[in-house]
Design a protein around this motif. Structure first.
Motif, PDB file in Angstrom:
ATOM      1  N   ILE A 400      -1.381  13.673  -5.642  1.00  0.00           N
ATOM      2  CA  ILE A 400      -0.390  12.590  -5.635  1.00  0.00           C
ATOM      3  C   ILE A 400       0.003  12.315  -4.184  1.00  0.00           C
ATOM      4  CG2 ILE A 400       1.916  11.896  -6.395  1.00  0.00           C
ATOM      5  CD1 ILE A 400       1.532  13.858  -8.779  1.00  0.00           C
ATOM      6  N   TYR A 401      -0.248  11.056  -3.731  1.00  0.00           N
ATOM      7  CA  TYR A 401      -0.001  10.678  -2.338  1.00  0.00           C
ATOM      8  C   TYR A 401       1.261   9.821  -2.228  1.00  0.00           C
ATOM      9  CZ  TYR A 401      -4.773  12.312  -1.542  1.00  0.00           C
ATOM     10  OH  TYR A 401      -5.897  13.087  -1.468  1.00  0.00           O
ATOM     11  N   LEU A 402       1.644   9.559  -0.965  1.00  0.00           N
ATOM     12  CA  LEU A 402       2.838   8.755  -0.714  1.00  0.00           C
ATOM     13  C   LEU A 402       2.771   7.396  -1.383  1.00  0.00           C
ATOM     14  CD1 LEU A 402       3.918   9.296   3.017  1.00  0.00           C
ATOM     15  CD2 LEU A 402       5.274   9.715   0.956  1.00  0.00           C
ATOM     16  N   GLU A 403       1.586   6.771  -1.372  1.00  0.00           N
ATOM     17  CA  GLU A 403       1.471   5.429  -1.953  1.00  0.00           C
ATOM     18  C   GLU A 403       1.628   5.432  -3.469  1.00  0.00           C
ATOM     19  OE1 GLU A 403      -2.703   6.992  -1.065  1.00  0.00           O
ATOM     20  OE2 GLU A 403      -0.801   6.800  -0.003  1.00  0.00           O
ATOM     21  N   ASP A 404       1.580   6.617  -4.092  1.00  0.00           N
ATOM     22  CA  ASP A 404       1.814   6.715  -5.534  1.00  0.00           C
ATOM     23  C   ASP A 404       3.302   6.694  -5.864  1.00  0.00           C
ATOM     24  OD1 ASP A 404      -0.938   6.983  -6.190  1.00  0.00           O
ATOM     25  OD2 ASP A 404      -0.876   9.088  -5.600  1.00  0.00           O
ATOM     26  N   LEU A 405       4.140   6.929  -4.860  1.00  0.00           N
ATOM     27  CA  LEU A 405       5.591   6.940  -5.084  1.00  0.00           C
ATOM     28  C   LEU A 405       6.119   5.528  -5.292  1.00  0.00           C
ATOM     29  CD1 LEU A 405       6.737   9.475  -2.347  1.00  0.00           C
ATOM     30  CD2 LEU A 405       6.657   9.876  -4.809  1.00  0.00           C
ATOM     31  N   LEU A 439      -3.790   0.564   1.754  1.00  0.00           N
ATOM     32  CA  LEU A 439      -3.519   0.831   0.338  1.00  0.00           C
ATOM     33  C   LEU A 439      -2.168   0.276  -0.093  1.00  0.00           C
ATOM     34  CD1 LEU A 439      -4.884   4.486  -0.041  1.00  0.00           C
ATOM     35  CD2 LEU A 439      -5.927   2.358  -0.799  1.00  0.00           C
ATOM     36  N   GLN A 440      -1.177   0.344   0.819  1.00  0.00           N
ATOM     37  CA  GLN A 440       0.135  -0.214   0.481  1.00  0.00           C
ATOM     38  C   GLN A 440       0.041  -1.722   0.277  1.00  0.00           C
ATOM     39  OE1 GLN A 440       3.302   0.915   3.116  1.00  0.00           O
ATOM     40  NE2 GLN A 440       4.701  -0.630   2.323  1.00  0.00           N
ATOM     41  N   ALA A 441      -0.714  -2.390   1.143  1.00  0.00           N
ATOM     42  CA  ALA A 441      -0.897  -3.834   0.997  1.00  0.00           C
ATOM     43  C   ALA A 441      -1.623  -4.158  -0.301  1.00  0.00           C
ATOM     44  CB  ALA A 441      -1.679  -4.385   2.197  1.00  0.00           C
ATOM     45  N   ARG A 442      -2.614  -3.328  -0.630  1.00  0.00           N
ATOM     46  CA  ARG A 442      -3.374  -3.561  -1.861  1.00  0.00           C
ATOM     47  C   ARG A 442      -2.498  -3.373  -3.098  1.00  0.00           C
ATOM     48  NH1 ARG A 442      -7.359  -6.680  -3.486  1.00  0.00           N
ATOM     49  NH2 ARG A 442      -8.862  -5.677  -4.867  1.00  0.00           N
ATOM     50  N   GLN A 443      -1.643  -2.338  -3.072  1.00  0.00           N
ATOM     51  CA  GLN A 443      -0.769  -2.066  -4.222  1.00  0.00           C
ATOM     52  C   GLN A 443       0.296  -3.132  -4.395  1.00  0.00           C
ATOM     53  OE1 GLN A 443       0.682   1.933  -3.641  1.00  0.00           O
ATOM     54  NE2 GLN A 443      -1.013   2.833  -4.784  1.00  0.00           N
ATOM     55  N   GLU A 444       0.614  -3.843  -3.306  1.00  0.00           N
ATOM     56  CA  GLU A 444       1.589  -4.935  -3.417  1.00  0.00           C
ATOM     57  C   GLU A 444       0.956  -6.198  -3.992  1.00  0.00           C
ATOM     58  OE1 GLU A 444       3.264  -5.451   0.436  1.00  0.00           O
ATOM     59  OE2 GLU A 444       4.476  -3.588   0.339  1.00  0.00           O
ATOM     60  N   GLY A 445      -0.329  -6.108  -4.349  1.00  0.00           N
ATOM     61  CA  GLY A 445      -0.991  -7.222  -5.015  1.00  0.00           C
ATOM     62  C   GLY A 445      -1.661  -8.212  -4.091  1.00  0.00           C
ATOM     63  N   LYS A 446      -1.774  -7.879  -2.819  1.00  0.00           N
ATOM     64  CA  LYS A 446      -2.406  -8.798  -1.870  1.00  0.00           C
ATOM     65  C   LYS A 446      -3.920  -8.745  -2.034  1.00  0.00           C
ATOM     66  CE  LYS A 446       1.346  -8.373   1.498  1.00  0.00           C
ATOM     67  NZ  LYS A 446       1.909  -9.671   1.163  1.00  0.00           N
ATOM     68  N   SER A 447      -4.552  -9.888  -1.875  1.00  0.00           N
ATOM     69  CA  SER A 447      -6.019  -9.957  -1.951  1.00  0.00           C
ATOM     70  C   SER A 447      -6.625  -9.417  -0.668  1.00  0.00           C
ATOM     71  CB  SER A 447      -6.463 -11.402  -2.180  1.00  0.00           C
ATOM     72  OG  SER A 447      -6.159 -12.191  -1.043  1.00  0.00           O
ATOM     73  N   THR A 461     -14.661  -6.015   6.335  1.00  0.00           N
ATOM     74  CA  THR A 461     -14.169  -4.742   6.861  1.00  0.00           C
ATOM     75  C   THR A 461     -13.114  -4.147   5.928  1.00  0.00           C
ATOM     76  OG1 THR A 461     -14.571  -5.460   9.135  1.00  0.00           O
ATOM     77  CG2 THR A 461     -13.046  -3.629   8.827  1.00  0.00           C
ATOM     78  N   VAL A 462     -12.218  -4.994   5.416  1.00  0.00           N
ATOM     79  CA  VAL A 462     -11.202  -4.534   4.470  1.00  0.00           C
ATOM     80  C   VAL A 462     -11.855  -3.950   3.226  1.00  0.00           C
ATOM     81  CG1 VAL A 462      -9.302  -5.243   2.955  1.00  0.00           C
ATOM     82  CG2 VAL A 462      -9.459  -6.156   5.288  1.00  0.00           C
ATOM     83  N   VAL A 463     -12.843  -4.669   2.680  1.00  0.00           N
ATOM     84  CA  VAL A 463     -13.528  -4.215   1.463  1.00  0.00           C
ATOM     85  C   VAL A 463     -14.215  -2.880   1.714  1.00  0.00           C
ATOM     86  CG1 VAL A 463     -15.373  -4.721  -0.177  1.00  0.00           C
ATOM     87  CG2 VAL A 463     -13.809  -6.544   0.550  1.00  0.00           C
ATOM     88  N   ARG A 464     -14.904  -2.780   2.850  1.00  0.00           N
ATOM     89  CA  ARG A 464     -15.656  -1.557   3.171  1.00  0.00           C
ATOM     90  C   ARG A 464     -14.720  -0.358   3.314  1.00  0.00           C
ATOM     91  NH1 ARG A 464     -17.487  -3.178   7.489  1.00  0.00           N
ATOM     92  NH2 ARG A 464     -16.307  -1.928   9.010  1.00  0.00           N
ATOM     93  N   LYS A 465     -13.617  -0.545   4.027  1.00  0.00           N
ATOM     94  CA  LYS A 465     -12.687   0.566   4.232  1.00  0.00           C
ATOM     95  C   LYS A 465     -12.033   1.005   2.912  1.00  0.00           C
ATOM     96  CE  LYS A 465     -11.520  -0.429   9.068  1.00  0.00           C
ATOM     97  NZ  LYS A 465     -11.876   0.908   9.591  1.00  0.00           N
ATOM     98  N   LEU A 466     -11.637   0.035   2.069  1.00  0.00           N
ATOM     99  CA  LEU A 466     -11.028   0.387   0.777  1.00  0.00           C
ATOM    100  C   LEU A 466     -12.001   1.161  -0.102  1.00  0.00           C
ATOM    101  CD1 LEU A 466      -9.054  -2.892  -0.065  1.00  0.00           C
ATOM    102  CD2 LEU A 466      -8.079  -0.659   0.496  1.00  0.00           C
ATOM    103  N   GLN A 467     -13.275   0.732  -0.091  1.00  0.00           N
ATOM    104  CA  GLN A 467     -14.291   1.432  -0.880  1.00  0.00           C
ATOM    105  C   GLN A 467     -14.500   2.852  -0.365  1.00  0.00           C
ATOM    106  OE1 GLN A 467     -17.653  -1.238  -0.651  1.00  0.00           O
ATOM    107  NE2 GLN A 467     -17.033  -2.353  -2.520  1.00  0.00           N
TER     108      GLN A 467
END
Length: 475
Positions: A400-405, A439-447, A461-467
Motif C-alpha cells: 500500500i503506497y501513498l497514492e493509495d491513501l 500516478l497522482q495525476a492519473r488517479q485524479e482522472g487526467k488523460s 513518454t507518459v504512457v511508457r513511464k506509466l506502463q
C-alpha cells in the motif's frame, strides 16, 4: 381382565344376544379411545365406529379379519394384539398407521370365569400431534442450544478482538483502572471523544468481571427514536399497542439479567426518558409496556458518552440525580493523537486483522506509515479501522503506497523530506518523485495527453513511464 372381577363387562363381551350386542356397542361408543376387540386367535370381533378416522378402514371391513392380516397389509405396525396373545399380559406400545399417524395402543387380555384366555381389548388414542409437537420441541431445543453455542463463541470473539492496545502510559493507566474496576460491581462511566474505543473498553470490563459468563447487551441511546426507546429498553406485553407483536417482546434490560447493560451515548437521552432510566438503575426492576407484573433484572451498568455531562447538567439538559448515579467511577479513554505509541501498534494489529478477514496479504510502504503517524485522527480508532480496511480491499498491489491513501492524507504529505529519502540515491529520489506525480495525476482522472501537457513531455513518454511503473508493481 378377569371375569370374576368384572362380571358385567364379561357378560357383555361373551353375550351373543341382540341385547348384549346393543349394550356392548353403547359401552364402546361412549369411550373416548377407539376400541378393538379380538378373540384368542386374533380375529377381530368388535370395532368402535371411529376406527376409520385413525386407521383409514371402515369398521365393518375389519370384523372377521385377523390382526395378523391387518399388520401384513400395513394398516398398523406393530400389532399390539399380537403381543398380548403372545405374553397374555397387558401391553402398551405406539403404532404407526398406513396414513402415517402415531397411535398409542393399550392391549388388555380378558379371561373367563374359569381362567381361560378368551379376548383381547385394545384401546387406541391418536397422539400424532403431541408427538409432532414433542419432536418439534426437541428440534427447537437443539437449535436453541446451537444458537446459544454460536452466540457464546461470537461473544468471546468480540471480547478477544476488541483491539485495545496500551503502550502509551496514559492508555496503560486507563486499562489498569478498567481491570481493577471490573472486579467490583459498580457503575462505570466511560468518557472520551467519538471513536476512541469506549465500546471496546466496556466489553473489556465485562470480560474481566464476575459477570463475564452472562450477556453483554449494548444499547445506543442516540440511535433509537424517543418514541420507541421505552419499548426497546423495557419490552412490552402482547397487544400492548397498535403494531405490537402478539407474543410480546423482551426488552434490553431483561436480556441483560446476570450480565452487563451498556448504555452508549447516554448523553443523548431525552429528558423525559432520563427519569425512567434512573428508576431502572435504582430499583433494578421495571414494568413492560402494557404489563402489570414487575420484572426484575440483575445487571451491571456501564455507560459511555462523548459529551460533557457536567456541562449538560448545568445547562439543564441532563438530570443531576442521574448524573451522580452514573458518575460513580469515571474512566476517560484518551484520543488517538495523544498516544502515538499505541497508534503504531494499532496500525499493525488492524492491518493484520483485515488481511485475515478478507484473505489478503498486504503491507504498508514506510512512507504510508509515517504519514499515518502524522495525521491527527479526528475520528480516532474508528477512523483508523475504516481507513485500513478500505486500503486492504481497494489497493491494487500487495504493498500500500501513498497514492493509495485518500486525498486528505496525501495533501498533508510533503513531496520529499530528508526522513523519507534517507538511504536513497538522487536518481532513485527523482524517479520516486516522478512516479508519485504521474500516478497522482492519473488517479485524479487526467488523460495521458493532459498529463503530458502538464509536465511538458510527450504523450508517448507518459504512457511508457506509466506502463513501466505498472510492470514493477508500483501502481
Amino acid at each position: 381382565m378377569n371375569a370374576s372381577k368384572f362380571p358385567e363387562m364379561w357378560d357383555l363381551l361373551s353375550e351373543e344376544s341382540e341385547q348384549g350386542d346393543w349394550e356392548l356397542e353403547e359401552v364402546i361408543g361412549s369411550l373416548y379411545d377407539d376400541v378393538l376387540i379380538s378373540n384368542a386367535r386374533g380375529t377381530i370381533l368388535k370395532v368402535s365406529g371411529h376406527f376409520k378416522r385413525l386407521y383409514g378402514k371402515p369398521s365393518d371391513q375389519l370384523i372377521g379379519k385377523t390382526v395378523h392380516e391387518l399388520e401384513q397389509e400395513g394398516v398398523f405396525t406393530p400389532s399390539i394384539t399380537k403381543l398380548v396373545l403372545k405374553e397374555k399380559t397387558k401391553q402398551i406400545g405406539i403404532q404407526k398407521t398406513e396414513g402415517g399417524r402415531r397411535v398409542l395402543v393399550t392391549g388388555v387380555p380378558v379371561f373367563d370365569r374359569k381362567g381361560r384366555f378368551v379376548r383381547v381389548i385394545c384401546f387406541s388414542r391418536d397422539i400424532t400431534e403431541p408427538m409432532r409437537l414433542k419432536e418439534h420441541f426437541t428440534l427447537m431445543e437443539q437449535e436453541m442450544e446451537r444458537l446459544r453455542s454460536e452466540l457464546d463463541n461470537l461473544r468471546q470473539e468480540a471480547m478477544d478482538s476488541s483491539d485495545l492496545v496500551a503502550v502509551h502510559p496514559s492508555m496503560k493507566h486507563t486499562l489498569q483502572t478498567a481491570r481493577r474496576v471490573a472486579q467490583v460491581d459498580v457503575h462505570v462511566l466511560l468518557q472520551g471523544e467519538s471513536g476512541v474505543g469506549k465500546t471496546a473498553m466496556a466489553r473489556y470490563i465485562h470480560q474481566h468481571s464476575p459477570r463475564s459468563k452472562g450477556p453483554f447487551i449494548e444499547v445506543n441511546c442516540g440511535a433509537i427514536p424517543e418514541a420507541l426507546f421505552e419499548s426497546e429498553l423495557f419490552g412490552y406485553e402482547g397487544g400492548a399497542f397498535t403494531g405490537a407483536k402478539r407474543e410480546g417482546k423482551i426488552g434490553f434490560a431483561e436480556l441483560a439479567d446476570q450480565g452487563t447493560l451498556f448504555l452508549d451515548e447516554v448523553g443523548e437521552l431525552p429528558k423525559p426518558l432520563q427519569v425512567k432510566v434512573l428508576k431502572l438503575i435504582q430499583e433494578k426492576q421495571f414494568y413492560r409496556i402494557g404489563g402489570r407484573r414487575p420484572v426484575k433484572s440483575d445487571f451491571r451498568l456501564i455507560t459511555a458518552t462523548n459529551r460533557d455531562l457536567e456541562e449538560l447538567v448545568k445547562a439543564g439538559e441532563f438530570r443531576e440525580d442521574l448524573y451522580f448515579r452514573l458518575h460513580v467511577v469515571p474512566i476517560t479513554v484518551p484520543p488517538l493523537r495523544q498516544r502515538p505509541e499505541d497508534l503504531l501498534e494499532l496500525i499493525d494489529v488492524l492491518l493484520d486483522k483485515y488481511c485475515r478477514k478478507h484473505g489478503l496479504r498486504k503491507t504498508l510502504d514506510a512512507r504510508v506509515k509515517k504519514q499515518l503517524m502524522e495525521y491527527p485522527w479526528p475520528g480516532n480508532v474508528r477512523e483508523l479501522e475504516n481507513l485500513l480496511e478500505r486500503l486492504v480491499v481497494v489497493s491494487p498491489s500487495d504493498t500500500i503506497y501513498l497514492e493509495d491513501l485518500p486525498g486528505q492524507f496525501q495533501q498533508a504529505a510533503p513531496l520529499t523530506s530528508l526522513e523519507n529519502v534517507k538511504g536513497k540515491t538522487l536518481p532513485e529520489i527523482v524517479a520516486q518523485v516522478e512516479r508519485d506525480l504521474l500516478l497522482q495525476a492519473r488517479q485524479e482522472g487526467k488523460s495521458t495527453t493532459e498529463i503530458a501537457k502538464m509536465f511538458g513531455i510527450s504523450q508517448s513518454t507518459v504512457v511508457r513511464k506509466l506502463q513501466r511503473y505498472k510492470r514493477k508493481g508500483m501502481q
